[in-house]
Design a protein around this motif. Structure first.
Motif, short mmCIF file in Angstrom:
data_model
loop_
_atom_site.label_atom_id
_atom_site.label_comp_id
_atom_site.label_asym_id
_atom_site.label_seq_id
_atom_site.Cartn_x
_atom_site.Cartn_y
_atom_site.Cartn_z
N GLU A 23 -0.95 -2.73 -6.90
CA GLU A 23 0.17 -1.83 -7.17
C GLU A 23 -0.28 -0.37 -7.13
OE1 GLU A 23 4.33 -1.26 -8.43
OE2 GLU A 23 3.19 -2.87 -7.47
N PHE A 24 -1.53 -0.13 -7.50
CA PHE A 24 -2.04 1.25 -7.54
C PHE A 24 -1.95 1.94 -6.18
CE2 PHE A 24 -5.89 3.90 -6.76
CZ PHE A 24 -5.47 5.02 -7.47
N PHE A 25 -2.09 1.17 -5.10
CA PHE A 25 -2.08 1.79 -3.78
C PHE A 25 -0.72 2.42 -3.46
CE2 PHE A 25 -5.68 -1.06 -3.54
CZ PHE A 25 -6.64 -0.24 -2.96
N LYS A 26 0.34 1.94 -4.09
CA LYS A 26 1.65 2.56 -3.89
C LYS A 26 1.66 3.98 -4.46
CE LYS A 26 4.13 -1.86 -4.16
NZ LYS A 26 5.13 -2.65 -4.94
N TYR A 27 0.92 4.17 -5.55
CA TYR A 27 0.83 5.49 -6.16
C TYR A 27 -0.16 6.37 -5.40
CZ TYR A 27 3.44 3.42 -9.98
OH TYR A 27 4.41 2.81 -10.71
N LEU A 28 -1.28 5.78 -5.01
CA LEU A 28 -2.30 6.52 -4.29
C LEU A 28 -1.76 7.10 -2.99
CD1 LEU A 28 -5.35 7.29 -4.18
CD2 LEU A 28 -5.73 5.17 -2.91
N THR A 29 -0.95 6.32 -2.28
CA THR A 29 -0.40 6.75 -0.99
C THR A 29 0.97 7.40 -1.12
OG1 THR A 29 0.57 4.56 -0.60
CG2 THR A 29 -1.67 4.94 0.23
N LYS A 30 1.40 7.62 -2.37
CA LYS A 30 2.65 8.31 -2.68
C LYS A 30 3.89 7.57 -2.17
CE LYS A 30 0.39 12.79 -2.99
NZ LYS A 30 0.48 14.26 -2.75
N THR A 65 5.10 10.76 -7.61
CA THR A 65 4.93 11.11 -9.02
C THR A 65 4.73 12.61 -9.19
OG1 THR A 65 2.53 10.76 -8.88
CG2 THR A 65 3.87 8.88 -9.54
N ASP A 66 4.76 13.36 -8.09
CA ASP A 66 4.46 14.80 -8.17
C ASP A 66 5.67 15.68 -7.89
OD1 ASP A 66 4.76 14.27 -5.52
OD2 ASP A 66 2.77 14.98 -4.89
N GLY A 67 6.87 15.09 -7.93
CA GLY A 67 8.07 15.88 -7.72
C GLY A 67 8.42 16.10 -6.26
N THR A 68 7.64 15.53 -5.34
CA THR A 68 7.94 15.67 -3.92
C THR A 68 8.29 14.30 -3.35
OG1 THR A 68 5.70 15.23 -3.07
CG2 THR A 68 6.18 17.46 -3.84
N ASN A 69 8.79 14.31 -2.14
CA ASN A 69 9.08 13.05 -1.45
C ASN A 69 8.07 12.77 -0.35
OD1 ASN A 69 11.43 12.37 -2.94
ND2 ASN A 69 12.58 13.91 -1.77
N LYS A 70 6.92 13.43 -0.43
CA LYS A 70 5.89 13.27 0.58
C LYS A 70 5.19 11.93 0.42
CE LYS A 70 1.68 15.54 2.30
NZ LYS A 70 0.76 16.68 2.09
N THR A 71 5.13 11.15 1.50
CA THR A 71 4.37 9.90 1.49
C THR A 71 3.24 10.00 2.50
OG1 THR A 71 5.80 8.87 3.15
CG2 THR A 71 6.37 8.53 0.82
#
Length: 458
Positions: free
Chosen positions: A185-192, A196-202
């Motif tokens: 599940e962490f990889f979803k956060y790592l790759t955005k 979680t930073d207020g942007t929609n950048k993936t």
């Protein structure tokens, strides 16, 4: 994966991840089991303060808890005779205080962790009560296994007491869980994918991964080429300005001579030889219904072997069970019980069939509990030591590390080519200064290596 995300987040998109396995994650290995996802590799998030993995999700993920931070297992004895839990707790607190709090004295002790703790036990008022000495010896054995599991070592006499104090500690709960999602599940956060930073950048890192590409050679300092050349098993070649090597230390120990052309500098070879690389095992058993207590106070069964039972099992096919410290509950999996083990019998353990694992574990439970129990309906176990792309679990500070006076910093030294370009950079948990052996140490190391490349062009 961490290095690639950092590079891509800073505009470096010409990135390739060459992966030897048929999956991403390395020693993060989440698999389906019991209608959920469990972890054969990294499992818990250890602490919250300055823990990169915890900070990346920025409070978005609501972690589970285990109770391991403030509760001890229910201690059982191999003859099924009840033991005094209060006395076990006294010995446990003595062990934990000296292993994890008494760094001032331990940092001055020029020997192993095993020697240090045995000295502390045998000088204690608890141990010097004659009728409690056998229990004290059993608890010494229990925490011997604890330290082997923490470090992946075969024996705590190979763990440097002084260097044990070098590791960083992240404050907060030490056993936060990914519940039924698994560490993947962490990889979803790592790759955005989950912002979680207020942007929609993936970051489309997954498209950069080429699976089943076992690297056989890295030609890194060829005066006739402007590139490093990475060759894989099928003879495909990749040409790169920079190569970040995240190969586990166990594989570097076994194959560094053939992996690098030219061979590595002597200082780096010395560090690879000197740093310890160990192995732990896991067993997950699934039952139709749990036979263990169903309450919040129970976290697991801790196994204490009598001298007679140790003598009886030594030399038998069940001897591997002596490496198994305890079985614990698994957060959000009410019908699954998990064991961690480490020690001298790990290679034997990894060769055992599922049927043998089930039979031996049922025998163990019945011996310690003194009752007939059902068989589990499913089992899964690890094979890190015998997997050619890992050859173990994670690094540790051995007595050889202390003797050689090497460190994780030595393993992290960059190789520069004849033009003084940072050609080969090393990352992985074994290269992180504070948090080696941890998943967040691995992430930190990937960020560090990527930042060195970014800084080179700035």
């Amino acid at each position: 994966m961490a290095a690639a995300t950092k590079l891509m987040d800073n505009g470096f998109n010409n990135v390739i991840i060459v992966e030897a396995e048929d999956r991403i994650g390395g020693r993060v290995h989440s698999v389906n089991f019991s209608n959920g996802v469990i972890d054969l590799g990294a499992q818990w998030v250890h602490g919250v303060k300055n823990n990169t993995i915890y900070e990346i999700n920025n409070g978005t993920y609501k972690f589970g808890v285990t109770g391991f931070d403030d509760k001890l297992p229910l201690f059982l004895q191999s003859d099924a005779i009840p033991v005094n839990q209060y006395k076990c707790e006294n010995f446990a607190f003595l062990a934990l205080e000296n292993l994890f709090s008494n760094y001032k004295e331990m940092s001055k002790f020029n020997g192993s962790i095993g020697e240090f703790l045995i000295m502390k036990f045998k000088n204690s008022s608890y141990y010097n009560i004659p009728e409690d000495q056998e229990l004290g010896d059993q608890m010494i054995d229990f925490y011997h296994k604890e330290m082997n599991i923490w470090n992946g070592s075969e024996t705590w006499f190979d763990l440097s007491a002084q260097l044990h104090c070098v590791s960083g500690f992240n404050e907060g709960l030490q056993y936060l869980t990914w519940k039924r999602d698994g560490y993947i599940e962490f990889f979803k956060y790592l790759t955005k994918q989950i912002p979680t930073d207020g942007t929609n950048k993936t970051l489309d890192v997954f498209s950069k991964v080429i699976l089943n590409q076992e690297v056989t050679n890295i030609a890194w300092n060829n005066s006739d080429s402007n590139y490093a050349v990475v060759t894989v098993k099928d003879q495909t070649k990749y040409y790169a300005d920079h190569v970040i090597v995240t190969i586990p230390l166990g594989v570097l120990k076994a194959r560094h001579e053939s992996l690098f052309t030219p061979t590595l500098p002597d200082k780096l070879k010395y560090a690879i030889d000197g740093m310890g690389f160990g192995n732990i095992g896991k067993i997950f058993l699934e039952y139709d219904m749990p036979f263990w207590p169903n309450d919040t106070e129970w976290v697991g069964y801790g196994f204490l072997w009598t001298k007679n039972d140790v003598a009886a099992i030594n030399g038998t096919v069940k001897e591997w069970l002596l490496d198994l410290q305890m079985f614990t509950k698994l957060d959000k999996f009410p019908n699954v019980i998990e064991a961690l083990l480490a020690g001298p019998h790990m290679r034997t353990f990894e060769t055992l069939s599922s049927e043998v694992i089930i039979s031996d574990c049922v025998w163990l439970f019945q011996k310690f509990l003194g009752v007939v129990l059902p068989r589990p309906k499913a089992v899964i176990k690890t094979t890190w030591l015998t997997s050619k792309n890992f050859l173990g679990s994670y690094s540790y500070y051995s007595m050889k590390t202390a003797e050689y006076n090497v460190s994780t910093d030595d393993l992290a030294e960059t190789l520069f080519d004849t033009t003084n370009k940072p050609r080969v950079l090393f990352a992985g948990e074994h290269t992180d200064h504070l948090y080696s052996s941890n998943a967040h140490g691995a992430v930190n190391s990937g960020f560090r290596a990527a930042n060195e490349i970014i800084d080179y062009y700035s």
